[in-house]
Design a protein around this motif. Structure first.
Motif, short mmCIF file in Angstrom:
data_model
loop_
_atom_site.label_atom_id
_atom_site.label_comp_id
_atom_site.label_asym_id
_atom_site.label_seq_id
_atom_site.Cartn_x
_atom_site.Cartn_y
_atom_site.Cartn_z
N CYS A 270 32.38 -19.62 -13.89
CA CYS A 270 31.70 -20.74 -13.24
C CYS A 270 31.97 -22.02 -14.03
O CYS A 270 32.35 -21.97 -15.20
CB CYS A 270 30.20 -20.45 -13.13
SG CYS A 270 29.26 -20.80 -14.62
N PRO A 271 31.78 -23.16 -13.39
CA PRO A 271 32.12 -24.43 -14.07
C PRO A 271 31.07 -24.88 -15.08
O PRO A 271 31.26 -25.90 -15.74
CB PRO A 271 32.20 -25.42 -12.91
CG PRO A 271 31.27 -24.87 -11.88
CD PRO A 271 31.36 -23.38 -11.99
N THR A 272 30.00 -24.11 -15.23
CA THR A 272 28.80 -24.45 -16.03
C THR A 272 28.03 -25.59 -15.36
O THR A 272 28.60 -26.40 -14.61
CB THR A 272 29.09 -24.86 -17.51
OG1 THR A 272 29.68 -26.15 -17.53
CG2 THR A 272 29.96 -23.84 -18.21
N CYS A 273 26.74 -25.62 -15.62
CA CYS A 273 25.90 -26.70 -15.11
C CYS A 273 24.66 -26.78 -15.99
O CYS A 273 24.61 -26.12 -17.04
CB CYS A 273 25.52 -26.46 -13.64
SG CYS A 273 24.30 -25.16 -13.42
N ARG A 275 22.00 -25.37 -15.84
CA ARG A 275 21.31 -24.09 -16.03
C ARG A 275 21.94 -23.24 -17.14
O ARG A 275 21.36 -22.26 -17.57
CB ARG A 275 21.38 -23.26 -14.74
CG ARG A 275 20.43 -23.71 -13.67
CD ARG A 275 20.05 -22.48 -12.84
NE ARG A 275 19.23 -22.89 -11.70
CZ ARG A 275 19.72 -23.03 -10.48
NH1 ARG A 275 20.99 -22.77 -10.24
NH2 ARG A 275 18.93 -23.41 -9.52
N THR A 276 23.16 -23.60 -17.54
CA THR A 276 23.87 -22.78 -18.52
C THR A 276 23.14 -22.80 -19.86
O THR A 276 22.87 -23.88 -20.40
CB THR A 276 25.30 -23.33 -18.75
OG1 THR A 276 25.84 -23.68 -17.49
CG2 THR A 276 26.18 -22.31 -19.42
N GLY A 304 27.46 -18.46 -15.94
CA GLY A 304 26.63 -19.11 -16.93
C GLY A 304 25.15 -18.80 -16.89
O GLY A 304 24.44 -19.10 -17.85
N CYS A 305 24.65 -18.23 -15.80
CA CYS A 305 23.21 -18.01 -15.76
C CYS A 305 22.85 -16.75 -14.99
O CYS A 305 23.65 -16.25 -14.20
CB CYS A 305 22.49 -19.21 -15.14
SG CYS A 305 22.71 -19.33 -13.37
N ASN A 308 22.09 -17.49 -10.68
CA ASN A 308 23.15 -17.37 -9.68
C ASN A 308 24.26 -16.42 -10.11
O ASN A 308 25.03 -15.95 -9.29
CB ASN A 308 23.79 -18.74 -9.40
CG ASN A 308 22.86 -19.61 -8.58
OD1 ASN A 308 21.97 -19.10 -7.91
ND2 ASN A 308 23.08 -20.91 -8.63
N GLU A 312 26.91 -14.46 -7.76
CA GLU A 312 28.27 -14.99 -7.68
C GLU A 312 29.29 -13.99 -8.24
O GLU A 312 30.46 -14.04 -7.90
CB GLU A 312 28.35 -16.34 -8.40
CG GLU A 312 27.55 -17.41 -7.67
CD GLU A 312 27.58 -18.76 -8.35
OE1 GLU A 312 28.57 -19.04 -9.04
OE2 GLU A 312 26.63 -19.52 -8.19
FE1 SF4 Z 1 27.17 -21.29 -13.72
FE2 SF4 Z 1 24.66 -20.55 -13.08
FE3 SF4 Z 1 25.31 -23.13 -13.10
FE4 SF4 Z 1 26.33 -21.50 -11.20
S1 SF4 Z 1 24.18 -22.04 -11.48
S2 SF4 Z 1 27.43 -23.08 -12.37
S3 SF4 Z 1 26.55 -19.59 -12.37
S4 SF4 Z 1 25.30 -21.76 -14.85
#
Ligand code: SF4
Length: 357
Positions: A270-273, A275-276, A304-305, A308, A312
């Motif tokens: 995942c591209p990270t966000c 929530r990571t 990353g989490c 999701n 995913e």
């Molecule tokens: Fe990664 Fe979770 Fe963010 Fe999706 S929601 S980009 S899986 S950290």
């Protein structure tokens, strides 16, 4: 351009290079080029062995002088893939490279000199059953084609390449491979489309001087995808300004992404966000290196989490989803283990070691 994507590649002539064959229904092979001094046998062998380990199937070495031509014999004894000698200007180097065991030579007949010199190279190639790769490059296109087509164009590159091929054919030799290189991606694509149905010879495809790791990978991916997806191309090289081993990793991903080559684990991450909560960038890079050592045709997700991630990762065979200082291992969409962050990679390795292919 309407065509059966398989037919063009499969209709090309089969050409033997050492113990490998390209063309016809043989698979597309991955090439790279060493960046050591060829005459430095130890350094060159060390690099070729690393390339082999990464999945390189044909390697090219520059032969700028007689010492390099002679080194080929020693290098060949210590490597396991066909070696292509790259020669410019001096026909005697091409002859010496073949006498020292080169499995293929790459020349541009336009800079080898007189017809007699080209003929001498061709006669030696016949004697040693060594195929010749005829290369033209946008940077060295002859003036007559630049004038005829008002600049460097795909049409000019194709005409120049076919002229060189005809020059060798007139000496009674047809063990040929053609390469047309341009740093202009779309010109390169067009040139391959134009030449594909004009010649029976296999094509070596690459975007020349593509650039550093990022721009080189992007340009090569776009160019190679557009060409290979039309059923054109028998060997490929991803040209990168960097460690040649990176070229092999990129070439393998390109072939796998296009569905041309099966096998070898694929990583998705995942591209990270916001929530990571784990160091996902490091984890994804380490996981990519880890999975590249396994031959299984599987998809491994690094997410990353845990919100999701598992969802995913469902499409993947194996996955990691991170939490706060910990994470889970997912197999076929089901969470099977929960581990501290620092043990996630080891957990993934265990699953890979025990994977039933
Ligand atoms: Fe990664 Fe979770 Fe963010 Fe999706 S929601 S980009 S899986 S950290």
């Amino acid at each position: 351009m309407e065509q059966n994507t398989k037919q063009i590649r499969e209709l090309t002539k089969e050409i033997r290079i050492g113990d490998r064959v390209i063309g016809g229904s043989y698979p597309i092979l991955i090439q790279s080029m060493t960046n050591t001094k060829t005459q430095d046998v130890d350094a060159t062998v060390e690099q070729i062995l690393r390339l082999e380990d990464a999945g390189c199937e044909i390697v090219r070495c520059t032969v700028p002088d007689m010492e390099a031509a002679k080194a080929i014999g020693e290098i060949k004894k210590r490597i396991h893939i066909p070696l292509v000698a790259d020669i410019h200007f001096d026909y005697r180097l091409a002859i010496a490279a073949m006498e020292n065991g080169a499995d293929k030579i790459r020349i541009n007949p336009g800079n080898i000199g007189s017809d007699e010199r080209v003929r001498a190279v061709v006669e030696k190639a016949k004697e040693y059953h060594v195929p010749i790769r005829v290369g033209v490059n946008s940077g060295s296109l002859e003036k007559k084609y630049i004038e005829k087509y008002n600049g460097v164009t795909a049409e000019g590159l194709v005409e120049s390449a076919l002229e060189k091929v005809a020059m060798i054919e007139q000496f009674g030799y047809d063990q040929l491979v053609i390469s047309i290189k341009s740093s202009d991606v779309m010109m390169c694509v067009k040139a391959h489309e134009l030449i594909a149905d004009k010649t029976p010879y296999p094509l070596h495809v690459g975007i020349t001087e593509a650039g550093t790791i990022i721009s080189g990978n992007i340009k090569s991916s776009i160019g190679l995808a557009l060409i290979l997806n039309q059923g054109i191309g028998n060997t490929i090289r991803v040209s990168l300004t960097g460690d040649p081993v990176e070229e092999i990793r990129s070439a393998k991903i390109i072939l796998k992404t296009l569905g041309i080559r099966k096998g070898g684990a694929e990583i998705v991450s995942c591209p990270t966000c916001g929530r990571t909560q784990i160091d996902l960038i490091r984890l994804a890079n380490e996981a990519e290196t880890l999975v590249s050592r396994y031959p299984y045709d599987i998809k491994v997700a690094v997410m990353g989490c845990v919100v999701n991630g598992p969802g995913e990762a469902k499409e993947a065979d194996l996955g990691i989803a991170g939490g706060l200082g910990c994470g889970v291992i997912i197999k076929k969409g089901e969470i099977i283990r929960k581990l501290p962050e620092e043990e996630l990679l080891a957990g993934l390795k265990e699953e890979l070691d025990n994977w039933q292919a």
